[in-house]
Design an enzyme around this catalytic site. Structure first.
Site, mmCIF file in Angstrom:
data_model
loop_
_atom_site.group_PDB
_atom_site.id
_atom_site.type_symbol
_atom_site.label_atom_id
_atom_site.label_comp_id
_atom_site.label_asym_id
_atom_site.label_seq_id
_atom_site.Cartn_x
_atom_site.Cartn_y
_atom_site.Cartn_z
ATOM 1 N N ARG A 116 0.865 -1.191 0.000
ATOM 2 C CA ARG A 116 0.000 0.000 0.000
ATOM 3 C C ARG A 116 0.889 1.225 0.000
ATOM 4 O O ARG A 116 1.802 1.343 0.826
ATOM 5 C CB ARG A 116 -0.907 0.049 1.228
ATOM 6 C CG ARG A 116 -1.498 1.454 1.437
ATOM 7 C CD ARG A 116 -2.530 1.569 2.495
ATOM 8 N NE ARG A 116 -3.768 0.942 2.076
ATOM 9 C CZ ARG A 116 -4.954 1.202 2.631
ATOM 10 N NH1 ARG A 116 -5.055 2.062 3.623
ATOM 11 N NH2 ARG A 116 -6.036 0.595 2.192
ATOM 12 N N HIS A 143 -7.542 0.810 -6.114
ATOM 13 C CA HIS A 143 -7.750 0.070 -4.857
ATOM 14 C C HIS A 143 -8.553 -1.201 -5.183
ATOM 15 O O HIS A 143 -9.696 -1.345 -4.778
ATOM 16 C CB HIS A 143 -8.497 0.973 -3.856
ATOM 17 C CG HIS A 143 -8.475 0.469 -2.446
ATOM 18 N ND1 HIS A 143 -7.679 -0.588 -2.027
ATOM 19 C CD2 HIS A 143 -9.164 0.876 -1.347
ATOM 20 C CE1 HIS A 143 -7.877 -0.784 -0.735
ATOM 21 N NE2 HIS A 143 -8.773 0.076 -0.298
ATOM 22 N N GLN A 146 -10.554 -3.601 -2.674
ATOM 23 C CA GLN A 146 -11.786 -3.010 -2.123
ATOM 24 C C GLN A 146 -12.990 -3.341 -3.014
ATOM 25 O O GLN A 146 -14.094 -3.598 -2.526
ATOM 26 C CB GLN A 146 -11.617 -1.492 -1.990
ATOM 27 C CG GLN A 146 -12.857 -0.781 -1.476
ATOM 28 C CD GLN A 146 -13.159 -1.061 -0.018
ATOM 29 O OE1 GLN A 146 -12.280 -0.982 0.832
ATOM 30 N NE2 GLN A 146 -14.411 -1.386 0.296
ATOM 31 N N ASP A 238 -16.890 8.190 -1.133
ATOM 32 C CA ASP A 238 -15.571 8.014 -0.508
ATOM 33 C C ASP A 238 -15.159 9.385 0.010
ATOM 34 O O ASP A 238 -15.777 10.411 -0.315
ATOM 35 C CB ASP A 238 -14.584 7.466 -1.571
ATOM 36 C CG ASP A 238 -13.190 7.209 -1.013
ATOM 37 O OD1 ASP A 238 -13.028 7.087 0.221
ATOM 38 O OD2 ASP A 238 -12.237 7.117 -1.830
ATOM 39 N N CYS A 279 -16.173 2.761 1.290
ATOM 40 C CA CYS A 279 -15.036 1.869 1.580
ATOM 41 C C CYS A 279 -14.525 2.035 3.001
ATOM 42 O O CYS A 279 -13.881 1.147 3.527
ATOM 43 C CB CYS A 279 -13.927 2.117 0.566
ATOM 44 S SG CYS A 279 -13.402 3.836 0.468
ATOM 45 N N ARG A 307 -13.795 -7.301 3.217
ATOM 46 C CA ARG A 307 -12.393 -7.075 2.818
ATOM 47 C C ARG A 307 -11.562 -8.311 3.138
ATOM 48 O O ARG A 307 -10.724 -8.745 2.363
ATOM 49 C CB ARG A 307 -11.795 -5.866 3.561
ATOM 50 C CG ARG A 307 -12.410 -4.508 3.272
ATOM 51 C CD ARG A 307 -12.300 -4.102 1.827
ATOM 52 N NE ARG A 307 -10.944 -4.224 1.309
ATOM 53 C CZ ARG A 307 -9.911 -3.424 1.636
ATOM 54 N NH1 ARG A 307 -10.077 -2.401 2.431
ATOM 55 N NH2 ARG A 307 -8.697 -3.625 1.125
#
Ligand code: CP
Ligand code: NVA
Length: 325
Positions: A116, A143, A146, A238, A279, A307
């Site tokens: 990440r 991402h 996700q 988001d 998310c 997740r």
């Protein structure tokens, strides 16, 4: 569980990296979702697997994380692997050592690497030089893990997600918007990105996703008009400032305040069955109001749990022994 229960075992993703959904077909994405559902069911029955037994997994984090870090850690341990957290202040990478050297060193010691961080090029370099599967746990651009969690959650609510209308409202050019556009158009959803023009996604990515939609029977629309949530099965948002963009806070509030997901916007879908997704982490009072995220239409904690199950599926499919799941 019987071995024969494992879905679509004929699809072989062994050794593949998972950097963006662009690299995966709709059938492969569906396979990962099926495998995640299988692994979730297995976990709920209290059965642990050994499909990653003896594997060592590096978890590299340049940016902070709760869900992604915990998902990789728990998923690895559930299937018998050893995860090792390598935070940016704890290893040489980013200070004394470049990506290429770090990749080759980690690849000699670990069987898989999660990364990440900021630049998407870093995760590509790790995949290129480490010689082991590399999984993108979020970059500035994408991402992808996700999206698997989001789609698993939507499947749990709707069953088949093909043809559903998916509205993303907010920063239309961030990693979530980019990845959702790719995922939705590959999987045959009708995706609408609702954002101020200054935050629209890059034209080349829009064109690419439109080409995916042609194949899948989905569609992609980019608009400034929040009325486009009409008929949406999912309203997704988001944060207005992604990690690394903290200096943009005031500018984003000014641009995005009309795009807040509040109950009025949820009602504008015209459907009581519309779900709210995020998310997480969320900034309540910015992109979403407290009543919506806490309300009956919100599925955000199912997403968060998923997740783990979907990240487990990615590791098992690319690194695991499916005979030992
Ligand atoms: N959704 C998500 O990636 O959460 P974290 O930043 O906590 O990992
Ligand atoms: N767009 C957000 C997603 C966090 C999971 C960020 O990059 O900070």
């Amino acid at each position: 569980m019987r071995k024969g229960d494992i879905p679509m075992k004929h699809l072989n993703l062994t050794g593949r990296s998972f950097l963006t959904l662009k690299d995966f077909t709709a059938e492969e994405i569906a396979y990962l979702l099926d495998l995640a559902a299988y692994l979730k069911d297995k976990k709920k029955k209290g059965i642990r697997g050994k499909s990653l037994a003896g594997k060592n997994i590096a978890l590299m984090f340049e940016k902070t994380s709760t869900r992604t870090r915990c998902s990789f850690t728990v998923a690895a341990i559930d299937e018998g692997a050893h995860p090792e957290y390598l935070g940016k202040d704890e290893i040489q990478f980013g200070k004394k050592e470049n990506v290429k050297d770090t990749a080759r060193v980690l690849g000699r010691m670990f069987d898989g690497i999660e990364f990440r961080g900021f630049s998407h090029e870093t995760v590509e370099m790790l995949a290129k030089y480490s010689g082991v599967p590399v999984w993108n746990g979020l970059t500035d651009d994408f991402h992808p893990t996700q999206i698997l969690a989001d789609f698993l959650t939507m499947r749990e609510v709707f069953g088949d997600i093909t043809g559903k209308k998916f509205a993303f409202v907010g920063d239309g050019r961030n990693n979530m918007s980019n990845s959702l556009m790719i995922g939705c158009t590959k999987m045959g959803l009708h995706c609408v990105i609702i954002a101020p023009k200054a935050l629209w996604p890059k034209e080349d990515l829009v064109e690419l996703c439109q080409s995916y939609a042609k194949v899948s029977g989905g569609s992609l629309t980019i608009t400034e008009d929040t009325a486009a949530v009409a008929g949406a099965d999912v309203i997704y948002t988001d944060v207005w400032c992604s990690m690394g963009e903290e200096d943009k806070a005031a500018e984003r509030v000014a641009l995005l305040s009309p795009y807040q997901v509040n109950q009025k916007l949820m009602d504008a879908s015209g459907k009581k069955s519309t779900i709210f997704m995020h998310c997480l982490p969320a900034v309540r009072g910015n992109e979403v109001t407290d009543d919506v995220i806490e309300g009956p239409q919100s599925v955000v904690f199912d997403e968060a749990e998923n997740r783990m199950h979907t990240i487990k599926a990615v590791m098992v499919a690319t690194l695991g022994n499916l005979d030992e799941v």
